[in-house]
Design an enzyme around this catalytic site. Structure first.
Site, PDB file in Angstrom:
ATOM      1  N   LYS A 124       0.840  -1.213   0.000  1.00  8.82           N
ATOM      2  CA  LYS A 124       0.000   0.000   0.000  1.00  8.82           C
ATOM      3  C   LYS A 124       0.875   1.263   0.000  1.00  8.82           C
ATOM      4  O   LYS A 124       0.545   2.262  -0.669  1.00  8.82           O
ATOM      5  CB  LYS A 124      -0.933  -0.011   1.216  1.00  8.82           C
ATOM      6  CG  LYS A 124      -1.759   1.236   1.396  1.00  8.82           C
ATOM      7  CD  LYS A 124      -2.841   1.424   0.357  1.00  8.82           C
ATOM      8  CE  LYS A 124      -3.511   2.771   0.556  1.00  8.82           C
ATOM      9  NZ  LYS A 124      -4.635   3.013  -0.308  1.00  8.82           N
ATOM     10  N   LYS A 174      -0.176  11.254   5.843  1.00 11.09           N
ATOM     11  CA  LYS A 174       0.147  10.107   6.702  1.00 11.09           C
ATOM     12  C   LYS A 174       0.794   8.997   5.857  1.00 11.09           C
ATOM     13  O   LYS A 174       1.818   8.420   6.232  1.00 11.09           O
ATOM     14  CB  LYS A 174      -1.141   9.611   7.360  1.00 11.09           C
ATOM     15  CG  LYS A 174      -1.028   8.307   8.084  1.00 11.09           C
ATOM     16  CD  LYS A 174      -2.087   7.246   7.840  1.00 11.09           C
ATOM     17  CE  LYS A 174      -3.149   7.369   6.843  1.00 11.09           C
ATOM     18  NZ  LYS A 174      -3.838   6.172   6.431  1.00 11.09           N
TER      19      LYS A 174
HETATM   20  P1  NAD Z   1     -12.647   8.547   7.366  1.00 10.66           P
HETATM   21  O1  NAD Z   1     -12.029   9.541   8.269  1.00 10.66           O
HETATM   22  O2  NAD Z   1     -13.744   8.961   6.441  1.00 10.66           O
HETATM   23  O3  NAD Z   1     -13.207   7.287   8.216  1.00 10.66           O
HETATM   24  C1  NAD Z   1     -12.636   6.831   9.405  1.00 10.66           C
HETATM   25  C2  NAD Z   1     -13.779   6.526  10.382  1.00 10.66           C
HETATM   26  O4  NAD Z   1     -13.232   5.966  11.573  1.00 10.66           O
HETATM   27  C3  NAD Z   1     -14.550   7.794  10.782  1.00 10.66           C
HETATM   28  O5  NAD Z   1     -15.945   7.615  10.529  1.00 10.66           O
HETATM   29  C4  NAD Z   1     -14.246   7.945  12.275  1.00 10.66           C
HETATM   30  O6  NAD Z   1     -15.346   8.478  13.014  1.00 10.66           O
HETATM   31  C5  NAD Z   1     -13.962   6.495  12.661  1.00 10.66           C
HETATM   32  N1  NAD Z   1     -13.145   6.353  13.874  1.00 10.66           N
HETATM   33  C6  NAD Z   1     -12.015   7.007  14.206  1.00 10.66           C
HETATM   34  N2  NAD Z   1     -11.532   6.554  15.389  1.00 10.66           N
HETATM   35  C7  NAD Z   1     -12.388   5.593  15.808  1.00 10.66           C
HETATM   36  C8  NAD Z   1     -12.439   4.749  16.941  1.00 10.66           C
HETATM   37  N3  NAD Z   1     -11.493   4.819  17.885  1.00 10.66           N
HETATM   38  N4  NAD Z   1     -13.445   3.862  17.041  1.00 10.66           N
HETATM   39  C9  NAD Z   1     -14.418   3.791  16.083  1.00 10.66           C
HETATM   40  N5  NAD Z   1     -14.422   4.581  14.980  1.00 10.66           N
HETATM   41  C10 NAD Z   1     -13.421   5.465  14.846  1.00 10.66           C
HETATM   42  O7  NAD Z   1     -11.441   7.895   6.552  1.00 10.66           O
HETATM   43  P2  NAD Z   1     -11.516   7.022   5.202  1.00 10.66           P
HETATM   44  O8  NAD Z   1     -11.271   7.917   4.041  1.00 10.66           O
HETATM   45  O9  NAD Z   1     -12.686   6.122   5.233  1.00 10.66           O
HETATM   46  O10 NAD Z   1     -10.148   6.166   5.389  1.00 10.66           O
HETATM   47  C11 NAD Z   1     -10.059   5.072   6.294  1.00 10.66           C
HETATM   48  C12 NAD Z   1      -8.742   4.345   6.006  1.00 10.66           C
HETATM   49  O11 NAD Z   1      -8.733   3.883   4.649  1.00 10.66           O
HETATM   50  C13 NAD Z   1      -7.501   5.234   6.179  1.00 10.66           C
HETATM   51  O12 NAD Z   1      -6.441   4.482   6.718  1.00 10.66           O
HETATM   52  C14 NAD Z   1      -7.204   5.657   4.734  1.00 10.66           C
HETATM   53  O13 NAD Z   1      -5.832   5.975   4.573  1.00 10.66           O
HETATM   54  C15 NAD Z   1      -7.620   4.417   3.972  1.00 10.66           C
HETATM   55  N6  NAD Z   1      -8.035   4.630   2.571  1.00 10.66           N
HETATM   56  C16 NAD Z   1      -8.854   5.661   2.223  1.00 10.66           C
HETATM   57  C17 NAD Z   1      -9.230   5.822   0.883  1.00 10.66           C
HETATM   58  C18 NAD Z   1     -10.122   6.962   0.426  1.00 10.66           C
HETATM   59  O14 NAD Z   1     -10.201   7.206  -0.792  1.00 10.66           O
HETATM   60  N7  NAD Z   1     -10.813   7.658   1.314  1.00 10.66           N
HETATM   61  C19 NAD Z   1      -8.787   4.919  -0.084  1.00 10.66           C
HETATM   62  C20 NAD Z   1      -7.992   3.852   0.307  1.00 10.66           C
HETATM   63  C21 NAD Z   1      -7.617   3.709   1.633  1.00 10.66           C
END
Ligand code: NAD
Length: 289
Positions: free
Chosen positions: A170, A238
């Site tokens: 990744k 990050k």
């Molecule tokens: P996001 O911030 O939209 O979602 C994260 C969720 O986790 C939020 O709803 C938040 O409230 C929740 N959260 C945080 N701490 C928590 C806890 N202690 N307990 C329960 N819930 C908690 O982020 P995202 O864009 O969905 O990304 C999530 C992961 O996927 C990240 O590591 C990101 O790098 C990866 N990612 C994102 C994308 C993208 O296009 N958005 C693509 C590939 C990978």
């Protein structure tokens, strides 16, 4: 089969929805009440904490922002490992440091919990369409056990090596994505500064050797300066940190990765952390204004 799903954000929410539609019992938890309500609205069950979500689960999936949140959810007193039944399969789809994935796997093994690091690529569109690329690190037997569930979330699903290897793949993915965004931004700035309409100009690029999914999905929104996330600059910052650290750990020099990491850092420093990573265009524009 009962699936606990923790982290129902931009990615987790549509991923959990696919599992609900596939007929699994999905018990979700997120610190945001709004996110929980969205899961309930499509037929998922909701829990008031990680412990409740995990109680009775055969499989647990987390989709959290970064290593500290994964450690909190996995290792907390009311967390996943403390409440997992023996034999649980824990799939962490978050993008985090490879060493955190290895630490989680080590702690979990002592509790008879199998762990896979399974970060994804494909963005929000890929999560909504169920067409993610999923890079999986961990034991082969756990990968086989997870295969059916992952098949509801993505179309390219590859076991890439032992614990942490999914995160290293990744990191490689993110340095390529960041680099392409930077160059697409430079192409747009060049065309506009030269008095050439970037719309048809970028259409030609998309059809030639320079073509990419980023050009397919994002060239129009970038030209229109629409930067709603998507994937936030904060999260890409990050990920570039993870890539730079992985290179250091492996003892290799990745000069372009270093440069891209600094451009993403500039986007964050300029206050664009909550915008989509295509907002790298704002940094290239600022260099030129
Ligand atoms: P996001 O911030 O939209 O979602 C994260 C969720 O986790 C939020 O709803 C938040 O409230 C929740 N959260 C945080 N701490 C928590 C806890 N202690 N307990 C329960 N819930 C908690 O982020 P995202 O864009 O969905 O990304 C999530 C992961 O996927 C990240 O590591 C990101 O790098 C990866 N990612 C994102 C994308 C993208 O296009 N958005 C693509 C590939 C990978």
């Amino acid at each position: 089969m009962n699936i606990a799903f923790v982290g129902l954000g931009i990615m987790g929410s549509p991923m959990a929805a696919h599992l609900v539609r596939a007929g699994f019992t999905v018990v979700g938890y997120d610190v945001s009440a709004e996110r929980l309500a969205a899961l309930a609205a499509i037929g998922g069950k909701t829990a008031s904490g990680v412990a409740e979500a995990v109680a009775g689960a055969d499989v647990a999936i987390t989709m959290l922002p970064d290593s500290p949140q994964v450690e909190e959810v996995a290792f907390g007193e009311d967390g996943l490992l403390a409440h997992a039944k023996p034999g649980l399969l824990y799939i962490d789809a978050s993008t985090i440091k490879p060493e955190t994935s290895r630490k989680v796997a080590q702690e979990a093994a002592a509790r008879d919990v199998g762990v896979l690091d399974a970060p994804v690529s494909g963005g929000e569109r890929g999560a909504v369409d169920g067409t993610l690329s999923i890079m999986v690190g961990g034991r082969a037997e756990d990968f086989q056990a997870a295969r059916e569930i992952l098949g509801h979330l993505g179309t390219t699903i590859v076991h890439v090596g032992p614990h942490g290897a999914g995160q290293t793949v990744k990191a490689a993915n993110q340095l390529v994505v960041g680099g392409i965004y930077g160059l697409v931004a430079e192409a747009i700035v060049l065309l506009e500064a030269s008095g050439v309409d970037p719309g048809p100009g970028m259409d030609v690029l998309a059809g030639g050797l320079a073509g990419s999914r980023i050009l397919d999905l994002k060239r129009q929104s970038m030209i229109k300066r629409e930067f709603a996330p998507g994937f936030r600059i904060d999260l890409h910052h990050k990920d570039m940190g993870i890539a730079v650290a992985a290179a250091r750990e492996a003892g290799v020099s990745l000069p372009l990765t270093g440069l891209v990491a600094q451009l993403v850092a500039a986007a964050k420093a300029q206050g664009h952390g909550s915008l989509d990573h295509s907002a790298l265009l704002k940094v290239i524009e600022r260099i030129n204004s």
